[in-house]
Design an enzyme around this catalytic site. Structure first.
Site, PDB file in Angstrom:
ATOM      1  N   GLU A  25       0.822  -1.223   0.000  1.00  0.00           N
ATOM      2  CA  GLU A  25       0.000   0.000   0.000  1.00  0.00           C
ATOM      3  C   GLU A  25       0.856   1.275   0.000  1.00  0.00           C
ATOM      4  O   GLU A  25       0.417   2.304  -0.490  1.00  0.00           O
ATOM      5  CB  GLU A  25      -0.937   0.017   1.214  1.00  0.00           C
ATOM      6  N   HIS A  32       3.702   1.747  -1.685  1.00  0.00           N
ATOM      7  CA  HIS A  32       3.980   2.020  -3.105  1.00  0.00           C
ATOM      8  C   HIS A  32       2.725   2.531  -3.806  1.00  0.00           C
ATOM      9  O   HIS A  32       2.782   3.464  -4.611  1.00  0.00           O
ATOM     10  CB  HIS A  32       4.410   0.742  -3.833  1.00  0.00           C
ATOM     11  N   GLN A  50      22.865  -1.408  -4.755  1.00  0.00           N
ATOM     12  CA  GLN A  50      22.550  -0.794  -3.467  1.00  0.00           C
ATOM     13  C   GLN A  50      22.535  -1.811  -2.325  1.00  0.00           C
ATOM     14  O   GLN A  50      22.190  -1.472  -1.199  1.00  0.00           O
ATOM     15  CB  GLN A  50      21.255   0.013  -3.531  1.00  0.00           C
ATOM     16  N   LYS A  88       9.363   6.968   4.148  1.00  0.00           N
ATOM     17  CA  LYS A  88       9.927   5.905   5.000  1.00  0.00           C
ATOM     18  C   LYS A  88      11.446   5.858   4.842  1.00  0.00           C
ATOM     19  O   LYS A  88      12.174   5.660   5.799  1.00  0.00           O
ATOM     20  CB  LYS A  88       9.333   4.540   4.688  1.00  0.00           C
ATOM     21  N   VAL A 104       3.055   5.016   4.935  1.00  0.00           N
ATOM     22  CA  VAL A 104       1.798   4.288   5.134  1.00  0.00           C
ATOM     23  C   VAL A 104       2.082   3.176   6.141  1.00  0.00           C
ATOM     24  O   VAL A 104       3.088   2.465   6.019  1.00  0.00           O
ATOM     25  CB  VAL A 104       1.274   3.707   3.808  1.00  0.00           C
ATOM     26  N   SER A 154       8.462  -3.913   1.950  1.00  0.00           N
ATOM     27  CA  SER A 154       8.505  -5.244   1.325  1.00  0.00           C
ATOM     28  C   SER A 154       9.202  -6.239   2.241  1.00  0.00           C
ATOM     29  O   SER A 154       8.909  -7.428   2.227  1.00  0.00           O
ATOM     30  CB  SER A 154       9.237  -5.168  -0.017  1.00  0.00           C
ATOM     31  N   ARG A 155      10.143  -5.741   3.054  1.00  0.00           N
ATOM     32  CA  ARG A 155      10.895  -6.649   3.943  1.00  0.00           C
ATOM     33  C   ARG A 155      10.032  -7.191   5.079  1.00  0.00           C
ATOM     34  O   ARG A 155      10.398  -8.196   5.696  1.00  0.00           O
ATOM     35  CB  ARG A 155      12.120  -5.933   4.520  1.00  0.00           C
TER      36      ARG A 155
HETATM   37  O1  PAF Z   1      13.268   2.951  -2.469  1.00  0.00           O
HETATM   38  C1  PAF Z   1      13.500   2.017  -3.260  1.00  0.00           C
HETATM   39  O2  PAF Z   1      12.702   1.093  -3.442  1.00  0.00           O
HETATM   40  C2  PAF Z   1      14.814   1.993  -4.018  1.00  0.00           C
HETATM   41  O3  PAF Z   1      15.869   2.455  -3.247  1.00  0.00           O
HETATM   42  C3  PAF Z   1      14.753   2.759  -5.368  1.00  0.00           C
HETATM   43  C4  PAF Z   1      14.499   4.244  -5.140  1.00  0.00           C
HETATM   44  C5  PAF Z   1      13.665   2.162  -6.235  1.00  0.00           C
HETATM   45  C6  PAF Z   1      16.093   2.622  -6.097  1.00  0.00           C
HETATM   46  O4  PAF Z   1      16.400   1.284  -6.368  1.00  0.00           O
END
Ligand code: PAF
Length: 279
Positions: free
Chosen positions: A33, A35, A59, A147, A174, A184-185
């Site tokens: 939610e 996203h 990353q 977040k 949210v 997601s985690r």
């Molecule tokens: O916030 C995220 O999900 C990621 O860091 C992003 C901005 C999509 C970059 O991979």
């Protein structure tokens, strides 16, 4: 909805509507939610809407959860289609980081504290991939979640410093019913860990209440967050911060605005959350 892994097809689609305003919601998939709140706002504010789904390897440090990061492309695409997204970019690693790749984008001071102290290579990966997405899609506006507070500050800095013609828009966190910030985690938590994970939110609100009751000492406020986290047997504090929201430097005395933030491990799942107090 056009779904493509090819940069050339993204460009064709984007420039088929050159006069339109384009929104972009960059994601790593496994949508929730949080996203979808970005997608809905972007849908309302732009003529056309693009999203990207890409679990960006640069990353993640080698010991982090790239391999186990949750993925469900079919479900993500169904959700995006239902929200009226026009274009979804789903590149593979060979598209984003082809053989010979060696150019990275690095924001300096802002990436050193907080997440950067625990994850020294993280933001270099984020800014590199976001710069590439901005170049490929050339959105009018791009949407990120509060977040990842430091990520938002870092991306704003990068966009300004590199003169990207993109408006960076940051949307509120949210939360689940018990206060846990959507992520997601969260899907990787055991039922017991999930039950205790609301402690992040609790720690932030305990610090805010102490501040509003007159506690201005930065160390004391950080200690309050750490002590609250320790009340849960499965939680291990990574950091607790009371920082300047613009510079991200720790405050010794909190007299104006403050960004409370923290990172907590449950097993090998690392959760973050934050609360911005403006006065
Ligand atoms: O916030 C995220 O999900 C990621 O860091 C992003 C901005 C999509 C970059 O991979």
């Amino acid at each position: 909805m056009i779904v493509t892994a090819e940069i050339s097809e993204v460009r064709l689609t984007r420039w088929a509507a050159p006069a339109a305003t384009w929104g972009l919601v960059p994601t790593m998939g496994y949508l929730h939610e949080g996203h979808l709140s970005l997608v809905r706002r972007a849908r309302a504010e732009n003529d056309r809407l693009a999203a990207s789904i890409y679990v960006n390897p640069t990353q993640f440090a080698p010991h982090e959860d790239l391999a186990t990061y949750p993925r469900d492309l079919a479900r993500d695409l169904a959700l995006l289609e239902a929200e009226g997204v026009d274009l979804v970019f789903t590149p593979g690693d060979e598209v984003m980081y082809p053989a010979g790749f060696q150019t990275y984008v690095q924001v300096e001071q802002l990436t050193r504290p907080l997440e950067g102290a625990s994850r020294p290579t993280h933001f270099r990966g984020v800014t590199t991939v976001v710069a590439k997405l901005f170049n490929v899609i050339q959105p009018t506006r791009a949407y990120f979640g509060q977040k990842d507070a430091q990520q938002s500050v870092v991306i704003r800095r990068m966009a300004a410093d590199l003169n990207f013609n993109v408006e960076v828009i940051v949307c509120p966190i949210v939360r689940e019913a018990d206060g846990l910030a959507m992520s997601s985690r969260n899907a990787r938590l055991t039922p017991e860990q999930r039950q205790q994970a609301s402690v992040l939110h609790e720690a932030l609100y305990t610090a805010m209440t102490a501040l509003l009751d007159g506690e201005q000492d930065g160390d004391a406020l950080r200690a309050i967050m750490g002590q609250t986290v320790q009340t849960r047997s499965l939680a291990r504090l990574d950091y607790a911060s009371a920082a300047d929201p613009l510079t991200l430097q720790e405050l010794s005395q909190v007299r104006g605005d403050v960004l409370f933030s923290l990172a907590v491990f449950f097993g090998n799942v690392r959760l973050i959350d934050n609360l911005l107090v403006t006065r």
